[in-house]
Design an enzyme around this catalytic site. Structure first.
Site, PDB file in Angstrom:
ATOM      1  CG  ASP A 132      49.888  41.795  42.963  1.00 39.34           C
ATOM      2  OD1 ASP A 132      49.047  42.698  42.847  1.00 39.34           O
ATOM      3  OD2 ASP A 132      49.943  40.813  42.203  1.00 39.34           O
ATOM      4  CG  MET A 133      51.679  42.952  50.887  1.00 38.20           C
ATOM      5  SD  MET A 133      53.284  43.806  50.836  1.00 38.20           S
ATOM      6  CE  MET A 133      52.828  45.484  51.233  1.00 38.20           C
ATOM      7  CD  GLN A 187      49.542  40.727  52.453  1.00 38.50           C
ATOM      8  OE1 GLN A 187      50.350  41.030  53.321  1.00 38.50           O
ATOM      9  NE2 GLN A 187      49.793  39.802  51.550  1.00 38.50           N
ATOM     10  CE  LYS A 203      51.615  37.452  43.133  1.00 44.72           C
ATOM     11  NZ  LYS A 203      50.578  38.021  42.309  1.00 44.72           N
ATOM     12  NE  ARG A 239      44.682  44.670  44.015  1.00 37.46           N
ATOM     13  CZ  ARG A 239      45.705  44.138  43.339  1.00 37.46           C
ATOM     14  NH1 ARG A 239      46.497  43.241  43.893  1.00 37.46           N
ATOM     15  NH2 ARG A 239      45.929  44.501  42.103  1.00 37.46           N
ATOM     16  NE  ARG A 279      55.973  29.434  44.499  1.00 39.20           N
ATOM     17  CZ  ARG A 279      56.706  30.100  43.614  1.00 39.20           C
ATOM     18  NH1 ARG A 279      56.449  31.364  43.395  1.00 39.20           N
ATOM     19  NH2 ARG A 279      57.681  29.525  42.961  1.00 39.20           N
ATOM     20  NE  ARG A 280      49.532  32.306  45.691  1.00 42.01           N
ATOM     21  CZ  ARG A 280      50.567  32.971  45.185  1.00 42.01           C
ATOM     22  NH1 ARG A 280      50.472  33.573  44.035  1.00 42.01           N
ATOM     23  NH2 ARG A 280      51.686  33.059  45.870  1.00 42.01           N
ATOM     24  CE  LYS A 313      37.682  38.020  53.602  1.00 38.30           C
ATOM     25  NZ  LYS A 313      36.873  36.805  53.348  1.00 38.30           N
ATOM     26  N   GLY A 314      44.407  39.092  52.382  1.00 40.96           N
ATOM     27  CA  GLY A 314      45.764  38.525  52.401  1.00 40.96           C
ATOM     28  C   GLY A 314      45.664  37.038  52.167  1.00 40.96           C
TER      29      GLY A 314
HETATM   30  P1  FAD Z   1      36.671  34.331  50.672  1.00 40.25           P
HETATM   31  O1  FAD Z   1      35.808  34.089  51.841  1.00 40.25           O
HETATM   32  O2  FAD Z   1      37.952  33.658  50.543  1.00 40.25           O
HETATM   33  O3  FAD Z   1      35.879  34.225  49.346  1.00 40.25           O
HETATM   34  C1  FAD Z   1      34.507  34.572  49.212  1.00 40.25           C
HETATM   35  C2  FAD Z   1      33.885  33.673  48.158  1.00 40.25           C
HETATM   36  O4  FAD Z   1      34.504  33.936  46.904  1.00 40.25           O
HETATM   37  C3  FAD Z   1      34.148  32.186  48.408  1.00 40.25           C
HETATM   38  O5  FAD Z   1      33.154  31.607  49.205  1.00 40.25           O
HETATM   39  C4  FAD Z   1      34.165  31.616  47.010  1.00 40.25           C
HETATM   40  O6  FAD Z   1      32.843  31.428  46.562  1.00 40.25           O
HETATM   41  C5  FAD Z   1      34.767  32.713  46.206  1.00 40.25           C
HETATM   42  N1  FAD Z   1      36.254  32.613  46.049  1.00 40.25           N
HETATM   43  C6  FAD Z   1      37.198  33.347  46.661  1.00 40.25           C
HETATM   44  N2  FAD Z   1      38.421  33.031  46.208  1.00 40.25           N
HETATM   45  C7  FAD Z   1      38.241  32.051  45.289  1.00 40.25           C
HETATM   46  C8  FAD Z   1      39.109  31.304  44.427  1.00 40.25           C
HETATM   47  N3  FAD Z   1      40.426  31.500  44.392  1.00 40.25           N
HETATM   48  N4  FAD Z   1      38.553  30.375  43.597  1.00 40.25           N
HETATM   49  C9  FAD Z   1      37.232  30.188  43.570  1.00 40.25           C
HETATM   50  N5  FAD Z   1      36.355  30.864  44.341  1.00 40.25           N
HETATM   51  C10 FAD Z   1      36.853  31.781  45.187  1.00 40.25           C
HETATM   52  N6  FAD Z   1      46.186  38.649  48.434  1.00 40.25           N
HETATM   53  C11 FAD Z   1      47.427  39.004  48.782  1.00 40.25           C
HETATM   54  O7  FAD Z   1      47.962  38.507  49.754  1.00 40.25           O
HETATM   55  N7  FAD Z   1      48.119  39.932  48.054  1.00 40.25           N
HETATM   56  C12 FAD Z   1      47.580  40.546  46.967  1.00 40.25           C
HETATM   57  O8  FAD Z   1      48.255  41.386  46.355  1.00 40.25           O
HETATM   58  C13 FAD Z   1      46.264  40.178  46.581  1.00 40.25           C
HETATM   59  N8  FAD Z   1      45.680  40.742  45.510  1.00 40.25           N
HETATM   60  C14 FAD Z   1      44.369  40.452  45.243  1.00 40.25           C
HETATM   61  C15 FAD Z   1      43.725  41.091  44.181  1.00 40.25           C
HETATM   62  C16 FAD Z   1      42.372  40.886  43.966  1.00 40.25           C
HETATM   63  C17 FAD Z   1      41.690  41.618  42.853  1.00 40.25           C
HETATM   64  C18 FAD Z   1      41.648  39.998  44.801  1.00 40.25           C
HETATM   65  C19 FAD Z   1      40.173  39.788  44.615  1.00 40.25           C
HETATM   66  C20 FAD Z   1      42.286  39.332  45.782  1.00 40.25           C
HETATM   67  C21 FAD Z   1      43.640  39.524  46.012  1.00 40.25           C
HETATM   68  N9  FAD Z   1      44.308  38.843  47.025  1.00 40.25           N
HETATM   69  C22 FAD Z   1      45.583  39.207  47.350  1.00 40.25           C
HETATM   70  C23 FAD Z   1      43.681  37.668  47.671  1.00 40.25           C
HETATM   71  C24 FAD Z   1      42.889  38.060  48.900  1.00 40.25           C
HETATM   72  O9  FAD Z   1      43.783  38.447  49.911  1.00 40.25           O
HETATM   73  C25 FAD Z   1      42.035  36.875  49.393  1.00 40.25           C
HETATM   74  O10 FAD Z   1      42.839  35.802  49.721  1.00 40.25           O
HETATM   75  C26 FAD Z   1      41.020  36.395  48.380  1.00 40.25           C
HETATM   76  O11 FAD Z   1      40.431  37.476  47.718  1.00 40.25           O
HETATM   77  C27 FAD Z   1      39.904  35.609  49.042  1.00 40.25           C
HETATM   78  O12 FAD Z   1      39.255  36.422  49.986  1.00 40.25           O
HETATM   79  P2  FAD Z   1      37.750  36.952  49.828  1.00 40.25           P
HETATM   80  O13 FAD Z   1      37.675  38.262  50.548  1.00 40.25           O
HETATM   81  O14 FAD Z   1      37.336  36.970  48.417  1.00 40.25           O
HETATM   82  O15 FAD Z   1      36.901  35.967  50.723  1.00 40.25           O
END
Ligand code: FAD
Length: 324
Positions: A125-126, A155, A91, A179, A300-301, A182-183
């Protein structure tokens, strides 16, 4: 934030720390390097690779940076000495980006040097939109200094994202390496998509665009509505497990990465999807956070994005929807 979500966030904030620790266990690999090594070894035995994150961000004084520098150095050494199929994610605000950009740049360059010496990739990371420009600037500067092992996250939630993607591809050519996610930060509607479908559509457009531009694309999502279209796009472009990347402008495989793309998922989330992808032969990298600051990170998350509370509750009470 809705009334129910707000209530859940407040309730989570009131939970005793040991209760939060119980729930966080699934998403955090422990507090120490040996613990994280064991988790990564287990992931490897299941056919996955990893990216390791030392928990902590938005430091309040640059005096805190040496802690992160040293902890990440221990991680690099552990990756090397245990021959782990892993790289690191940092980060930028843990290195003081929001306090002093040029100081942070030098600290990140120090870590990039140590990672490069070991042939290990370093992903920035963003974080929220207040540091998007600076994070991109650090990425381009690291590349300018010869750190081909440094890449960034984009993102799709942000409306500016297609322009950023184009800009980085134009600047870096075959070294562009993203990477895409969605953000996680809830950004204001004037700069970001806020509807679920709009965000999914934006991410699918960005994956297509990045693949067509020849970038290395790490598709970071646990959402079938993103993963399935991505699989179709890869197929249409003749990309896939065991196939040489056919794109003319494609980046070379480097720093422990494969041909052209990988999927990325969070530790403790959607094991079913992870197993399906690895069984099909796709490269799947798991984001493995660890560290002493797990509590602050988790809280925080949750404060930032209450949908995480829902995910956690669903995972606990309806485990079949999301096996760890
Ligand atoms: P969602 O619709 O949110 O998730 C799909 C399904 O996955 C959900 O229905 C649930 O079953 C499961 N799920 C998802 N998240 C969780 C959780 N936390 N706990 C339990 N179950 C969950 N965001 C940033 O802003 N900056 C970053 O640098 C960044 N790095 C990332 C790195 C990785 C490897 C991943 C996977 C995500 C990262 N993210 C980051 C977070 C990302 O932006 C999304 O907020 C997050 O991945 C949830 O989106 P999704 O596409 O999985 O869809």
């Amino acid at each position: 934030m809705g009334f129910v979500s707000r209530g859940l966030v407040v309730a989570t904030g009131l939970m005793p720390k040991f209760v939060v620790a119980f729930f966080a266990r699934r998403y955090v690999a422990g507090k120490t390097v040996p613990e994280v090594v064991e988790v990564v070894k287990k992931l490897q035995s299941e056919g996955c690779c990893a990216t390791i994150d030392v928990l902590g961000e938005a430091i309040t004084s640059l005096d805190e940076v040496p802690f992160f520098l040293e902890e990440y150095t221990k991680v690099l050494e552990a990756i090397e000495s245990n021959s782990l199929d892993a790289n690191i994610s940092i980060k930028p605000t843990a290195f003081g980006l929001h306090l002093d950009k040029s100081e942070a740049m030098e600290y990140i360059a120090q870590l990039a040097t140590r990672a490069k010496q070991k042939g290990i990739y370093l992903r920035l990371d963003m974080e929220d939109h207040t540091v998007t420009d600076d994070t991109l600037e650090v990425t381009l500067e690291m590349q300018k200094r010869g750190f081909e092992n440094v890449g960034v996250v984009l993102q799709s939630r942000l409306k500016r994202n297609p322009d950023d993607l184009t800009m980085v591809c134009d600047e870096l050519g075959s070294l562009a390496d993203f990477r895409l996610c969605k953000g996680i930060y809830l950004e204001p509607a004037d700069i970001a998509f806020t509807g679920k479908i709009d965000i999914i559509d934006a991410m699918n457009r960005d994956v297509q665009d990045a693949l067509e531009r020849g970038a290395y694309v790490a598709i970071a999502s646990q959402d079938d509505k993103v993963v399935n279209p991505s699989l179709n796009m890869l197929k249409e472009m003749g990309m896939g497990p065991g196939v040489q990347d056919p794109r003319e402008t494609a980046s070379k495989a480097r720093d422990g990465k494969g041909e052209g793309y990988e999927f990325q998922m969070l530790l403790g989330v959607r094991r079913d999807l992870r197993q399906k992808l690895t069984a099909e032969g796709h490269r799947v990298r798991i984001y493995v956070p660890y560290g002493e600051r797990w509590y602050q990170y988790s809280m925080r998350r949750l404060q930032e994005n209450p949908t995480l509370v829902w995910h956690t509750i669903k995972a606990i009470f309806m485990p079949w929807t999301n096996r760890p």
